[in-house]
Design a protein around this motif. Sequence first.
Motif, PDB file in Angstrom:
ATOM      1  N   VAL A 195       0.238  -7.517  -6.479  1.00 18.49           N
ATOM      2  CA  VAL A 195       0.189  -8.186  -5.182  1.00 18.49           C
ATOM      3  C   VAL A 195      -1.224  -8.018  -4.631  1.00 18.49           C
ATOM      4  CG1 VAL A 195       1.113  -8.271  -2.838  1.00 18.49           C
ATOM      5  CG2 VAL A 195       2.624  -7.708  -4.765  1.00 18.49           C
ATOM      6  N   ASP A 196      -1.908  -9.128  -4.402  1.00 17.19           N
ATOM      7  CA  ASP A 196      -3.292  -9.069  -3.935  1.00 17.19           C
ATOM      8  C   ASP A 196      -3.348  -8.932  -2.423  1.00 17.19           C
ATOM      9  OD1 ASP A 196      -4.218  -9.355  -6.550  1.00 17.19           O
ATOM     10  OD2 ASP A 196      -4.138 -11.542  -6.428  1.00 17.19           O
ATOM     11  N   GLU A 197      -2.839  -7.799  -1.945  1.00 12.95           N
ATOM     12  CA  GLU A 197      -2.824  -7.500  -0.519  1.00 12.95           C
ATOM     13  C   GLU A 197      -3.227  -6.050  -0.299  1.00 12.95           C
ATOM     14  OE1 GLU A 197       0.876  -8.292   1.378  1.00 12.95           O
ATOM     15  OE2 GLU A 197       1.007 -10.365   0.679  1.00 12.95           O
ATOM     16  N   GLU A 198      -3.706  -5.772   0.911  1.00 11.13           N
ATOM     17  CA  GLU A 198      -4.038  -4.409   1.278  1.00 11.13           C
ATOM     18  C   GLU A 198      -2.817  -3.745   1.916  1.00 11.13           C
ATOM     19  OE1 GLU A 198      -7.441  -1.908   3.759  1.00 11.13           O
ATOM     20  OE2 GLU A 198      -7.404  -4.105   3.812  1.00 11.13           O
ATOM     21  N   VAL A 199      -2.573  -2.511   1.553  1.00 10.65           N
ATOM     22  CA  VAL A 199      -1.503  -1.736   2.176  1.00 10.65           C
ATOM     23  C   VAL A 199      -2.043  -1.145   3.467  1.00 10.65           C
ATOM     24  CG1 VAL A 199       0.035   0.248   1.943  1.00 10.65           C
ATOM     25  CG2 VAL A 199      -0.414  -1.220  -0.033  1.00 10.65           C
ATOM     26  N   ASP A 200      -1.329  -1.394   4.558  1.00  6.49           N
ATOM     27  CA  ASP A 200      -1.791  -0.980   5.880  1.00  6.49           C
ATOM     28  C   ASP A 200      -1.327   0.415   6.273  1.00  6.49           C
ATOM     29  OD1 ASP A 200      -2.899  -3.602   6.343  1.00  6.49           O
ATOM     30  OD2 ASP A 200      -0.848  -4.303   6.685  1.00  6.49           O
ATOM     31  N   ALA A 201      -0.148   0.805   5.815  1.00  9.93           N
ATOM     32  CA  ALA A 201       0.401   2.100   6.214  1.00  9.93           C
ATOM     33  C   ALA A 201       1.411   2.574   5.185  1.00  9.93           C
ATOM     34  CB  ALA A 201       1.058   2.011   7.593  1.00  9.93           C
ATOM     35  N   LEU A 202       1.571   3.891   5.142  1.00  6.58           N
ATOM     36  CA  LEU A 202       2.518   4.531   4.230  1.00  6.58           C
ATOM     37  C   LEU A 202       3.256   5.603   5.010  1.00  6.58           C
ATOM     38  CD1 LEU A 202       1.649   5.897   0.686  1.00  6.58           C
ATOM     39  CD2 LEU A 202       2.643   7.406   2.407  1.00  6.58           C
ATOM     40  N   ARG A 203       4.581   5.646   4.840  1.00  9.57           N
ATOM     41  CA  ARG A 203       5.346   6.704   5.498  1.00  9.57           C
ATOM     42  C   ARG A 203       6.507   7.129   4.603  1.00  9.57           C
ATOM     43  NH1 ARG A 203       7.111   1.979   7.991  1.00  9.57           N
ATOM     44  NH2 ARG A 203       9.397   1.730   8.132  1.00  9.57           N
ATOM     45  N   ARG A 204       6.959   8.326   4.823  1.00  7.40           N
ATOM     46  CA  ARG A 204       8.087   8.867   4.068  1.00  7.40           C
ATOM     47  C   ARG A 204       9.347   8.724   4.911  1.00  7.40           C
ATOM     48  NH1 ARG A 204       8.279  12.930  -0.081  1.00  7.40           N
ATOM     49  NH2 ARG A 204      10.357  12.759  -0.980  1.00  7.40           N
ATOM     50  N   GLU A 205      10.396   8.168   4.322  1.00  5.10           N
ATOM     51  CA  GLU A 205      11.698   8.072   4.962  1.00  5.10           C
ATOM     52  C   GLU A 205      12.731   8.687   4.032  1.00  5.10           C
ATOM     53  OE1 GLU A 205      12.791   4.163   6.175  1.00  5.10           O
ATOM     54  OE2 GLU A 205      11.294   4.051   7.780  1.00  5.10           O
ATOM     55  N   GLY A 206      13.117   9.919   4.320  1.00  7.34           N
ATOM     56  CA  GLY A 206      14.052  10.611   3.437  1.00  7.34           C
ATOM     57  C   GLY A 206      13.418  10.845   2.076  1.00  7.34           C
ATOM     58  N   ASP A 207      14.061  10.364   1.027  1.00  9.05           N
ATOM     59  CA  ASP A 207      13.512  10.526  -0.320  1.00  9.05           C
ATOM     60  C   ASP A 207      12.802   9.263  -0.786  1.00  9.05           C
ATOM     61  OD1 ASP A 207      15.700   8.895  -0.569  1.00  9.05           O
ATOM     62  OD2 ASP A 207      16.605   9.991  -2.252  1.00  9.05           O
ATOM     63  N   GLN A 208      12.429   8.391   0.148  1.00  9.32           N
ATOM     64  CA  GLN A 208      11.747   7.145  -0.188  1.00  9.32           C
ATOM     65  C   GLN A 208      10.414   7.043   0.549  1.00  9.32           C
ATOM     66  OE1 GLN A 208      14.321   3.907   0.877  1.00  9.32           O
ATOM     67  NE2 GLN A 208      16.111   4.773  -0.155  1.00  9.32           N
ATOM     68  N   PHE A 209       9.563   6.173   0.029  1.00  4.23           N
ATOM     69  CA  PHE A 209       8.328   5.803   0.708  1.00  4.23           C
ATOM     70  C   PHE A 209       8.437   4.355   1.159  1.00  4.23           C
ATOM     71  CE2 PHE A 209       6.978   9.292  -2.000  1.00  4.23           C
ATOM     72  CZ  PHE A 209       6.168  10.033  -1.143  1.00  4.23           C
ATOM     73  N   VAL A 210       7.912   4.084   2.327  1.00  6.10           N
ATOM     74  CA  VAL A 210       7.844   2.716   2.829  1.00  6.10           C
ATOM     75  C   VAL A 210       6.377   2.368   3.014  1.00  6.10           C
ATOM     76  CG1 VAL A 210       8.513   1.106   4.637  1.00  6.10           C
ATOM     77  CG2 VAL A 210      10.054   2.990   4.003  1.00  6.10           C
TER      78      VAL A 210
END
Length: 293
Positions: free
Chosen positions: A74-89
Motif C-alpha cells: 500500500v503506497d501510503e504513509e502510516v500516521d499512527a500506531l496503537r496497541r489495543e489488547g493483543d492487536q495493533f491498529v
Amino acid sequence: MFDCIVVGGGPAGLTAATYLARYRRSIVVFDHGLSRAVWIPTSHNCPGFPDGVGGRELLARMRRQATSFGVHTVDEEVDALRREGDQFVLSHGRNSTRARNVILASGCEDIMPAMEGLEAAVACGAVRLCAICDAFEAIDQEIAVYGPLEHAASHAIFLRTYSRRLVMIPSREPQSDDAGQKLERSGIEVTRPAGVPRFDGERCHFEIDGRSRSFDVVYPSMGLISRSSLATDAGAKCDEDGALVADRHLMTSIEGLFAIGDVVSGLNQISVATGHAAIAATAVHNRLAPNAC
C-alpha cells in the motif's frame, strides 16, 4: 486482521515481507516511498552485485521478488500506531488496519545541506552520503567532510583510510577545540567554518576565508533524523539520538512491535538491514500459532 504489518518499503521492509510471505503468513507492506536507498547512484558494496547496483534498481528487484510471493504493498504513509489488547491498529489516511504484529522498517533521514543541484551532485558522485558504502571509490581523491565539527570529526578520521587529501570544513563555529585538535593530530586540515557548497556540474566549491576551494567529493555529515515516532509515540524506548532500542530478536520494548534497519541503533547498511529483517520475520513467525496445512 493480518499476522503482521510491515511499515517501510526499503531493503529491510521488503526482505521481511518476503520472508513472512514464504512462511505463509498474512502480511501487508505500507510504503511511503522515502527509502534512503533511492539516493544510491551505484553501490559496489551490496552483496551479490559485483558490477554494482543502483538504489532504485535494487528496490525494484526486491519489490518484484516480494510481489512474486503474494505480498501486497500500500503506497501510503502510516500516521499512527496503537496497541489495543493483543492487536495493533495502524491509521493511514481515513483508514485503519489491524495486525497481531508490526515490523517497523521506516528508516531514518539524512540532514542535507541546502545546496542547489544536490540530487545531481549525488548522482554524479560529487556528493556522497555513506563513507562505509562508497569511500573505496573515492580513494586518493580530494575530499571534504562538511558538518558540525563535534559530529563530523569521527567521519573525517574514518575517511583518512582512503585519502590523504582530506579537509574538514565545519558548518558552524565549533563549540570546543577538542575535536579540531584530534583531527590535526590525525593529519587532517580543519578550515574556518563555511556556508553550503556550490555545485558547478562536476565539483563542489566552498567559499572559505574569502577564497574558493573545490573538491572532487564532499561528504555531508550533519546528522540523521530517526523515523521512529510511530513507535516512540506508542511508548517504545529509544536512545538519545531517537533510534529504537531492540532486543536480539529485534523486538522493541513493546511486545509484538519489531524494528529493523536504519530505525534501530547500530550500523546503517543494507546488509545489516536485510539481516535484521530475517531475524525479525522469523521471530514474528515463531510468535504466531502454527499454520500447518
